[in-house]
Design an enzyme around this catalytic site. Structure first.
Site, mmCIF file in Angstrom:
data_model
loop_
_atom_site.group_PDB
_atom_site.id
_atom_site.type_symbol
_atom_site.label_atom_id
_atom_site.label_comp_id
_atom_site.label_asym_id
_atom_site.label_seq_id
_atom_site.Cartn_x
_atom_site.Cartn_y
_atom_site.Cartn_z
ATOM 1 N N PRO A 88 0.831 -1.215 0.000
ATOM 2 C CA PRO A 88 0.000 0.000 0.000
ATOM 3 C C PRO A 88 0.865 1.264 0.000
ATOM 4 C CG PRO A 88 -0.124 -1.139 2.121
ATOM 5 C CD PRO A 88 0.631 -2.039 1.194
ATOM 6 N N GLU A 115 3.940 -6.574 8.244
ATOM 7 C CA GLU A 115 4.277 -5.159 8.037
ATOM 8 C C GLU A 115 5.188 -4.950 6.840
ATOM 9 O OE1 GLU A 115 2.806 -2.610 9.829
ATOM 10 O OE2 GLU A 115 1.638 -4.365 10.398
ATOM 11 N N ARG A 158 -4.079 -9.477 -20.185
ATOM 12 C CA ARG A 158 -5.067 -9.231 -21.236
ATOM 13 C C ARG A 158 -4.542 -8.299 -22.317
ATOM 14 N NH1 ARG A 158 -7.889 -4.614 -20.709
ATOM 15 N NH2 ARG A 158 -9.845 -5.308 -21.625
ATOM 16 N N ASP A 173 -10.813 0.173 -24.316
ATOM 17 C CA ASP A 173 -11.114 0.155 -22.884
ATOM 18 C C ASP A 173 -11.306 1.511 -22.267
ATOM 19 O OD1 ASP A 173 -10.808 -2.433 -22.295
ATOM 20 O OD2 ASP A 173 -8.660 -2.288 -21.914
HETATM 21 N N1 ADE Z 1 -0.751 -5.003 0.076
HETATM 22 C C1 ADE Z 1 -1.600 -4.554 1.015
HETATM 23 N N2 ADE Z 1 -2.369 -3.572 0.550
HETATM 24 C C2 ADE Z 1 -2.005 -3.381 -0.763
HETATM 25 C C3 ADE Z 1 -2.413 -2.494 -1.774
HETATM 26 N N3 ADE Z 1 -3.365 -1.583 -1.580
HETATM 27 N N4 ADE Z 1 -1.809 -2.578 -2.965
HETATM 28 C C4 ADE Z 1 -0.824 -3.478 -3.176
HETATM 29 N N5 ADE Z 1 -0.395 -4.331 -2.246
HETATM 30 C C5 ADE Z 1 -0.967 -4.299 -1.045
#
Ligand code: ADE
Length: 243
Positions: A88, A115, A158, A173
């Site tokens: 994230p 983590e 794809r 797309d």
């Molecule tokens: N791992 C945990 N959350 C994630 C996200 N939003 N994008 C990519 N990998 C992740």
């Protein structure tokens, strides 16, 4: 294209063998190998994580296990590889990323849990000349990178030549022209008293193209005004601006 995924939950990646991707594998357009990270542990508990230096909640994935796993996975087959780490805290994965990666010979995905992975694993890979991309599929937190890998592999695969039955599907797309795709209709002409828009049944191709473009503009303005703001100065013509 060759795709490798290193994970502590190999079965999570089983959907890569289904449907469109499964057919691409069967037809030799895509090769997928999923590796269990625990195969590179040396202790009886097969531990892959440890507590973080500096304190704090959660666990960090150990560098020794990841280091050995990536050394082995990257070495075979001998193809230039891009290492992708879903997190994230990464740069956003977008359609442009999917297009760029679709031109690669090999993608190796390293799925972190807890983590994350000890930072030195990525520093070491970069120091060895490997391109490492830390990417996020959206502003929310998953429990690990596995689902993000499913999302990214599907978006990339794809785009590979021959994977989609009709290559126009990818060319037209949402995002291909910077806009969201407008609505679609099929038979019957009237369903629950709702009619298909007249213009789509008229056979006037220029009028249909204009109608589709207007709906795409309308939808983008409504749902994703940020995409309109990001378009280059030549992306919209006079007719678009009047819409
Ligand atoms: N791992 C945990 N959350 C994630 C996200 N939003 N994008 C990519 N990998 C992740």
């Amino acid at each position: 294209m060759r795709i490798d995924v290193v994970t502590i939950f190999p079965s999570y990646l089983q959907p890569l063998r289904e449907a469109l991707l499964g057919r691409a594998i069967d037809r030799g357009l895509l090769e997928v190998a999923v590796h269990d990270l625990r195969d590179w542990t040396h202790d009886v508990h097969q531990a892959v994580d440890d507590s973080p230096y500096g304190g704090g909640p959660g666990m960090v994935m150990r560098p020794q296990v990841w280091g050995e796993a990536l050394d082995d996975v990257l070495a075979t087959p001998d193809l230039p590889a891009r290492l992708v780490v879903p997190t994230p805290a990464g740069r956003p994965f977008t359609q442009a990323t999917a297009h760029a990666w679709a031109a690669e010979e090999r993608l190796v995905f390293a799925c972190g849990r807890y983590e994350g992975i000890d930072e030195r694993v990525l520093l070491d890979a970069r120091a060895r000349g490997i391109t490492v991309d830390e990417v996020s599929i959206g502003d929310y937190v998953l429990v690990g990178g596995e689902v993000a890998v499913l999302v990214m592999v599907e978006a990339v695969a794809r785009l590979l030549p021959g994977v989609l039955g009709n290559p126009r599907s990818a060319a037209e797309d949402s995002f291909s022209d910077g806009l969201l795709e407008g609505p679609s209709y099929t038979r019957p002409e009237v369903w629950r008293e709702l009619a298909v828009p007249d213009v789509l049944r008229g056979g006037n191709h220029a009028a249909i193209a204009r109608w589709r473009r207007d709906r795409a503009l309308e939808r983008t303005r409504d749902r994703r005004p940020d995409l309109l703001d990001a378009l280059g100065p030549d992306a919209l013509d006079a007719a678009d601006r009047a819409a």
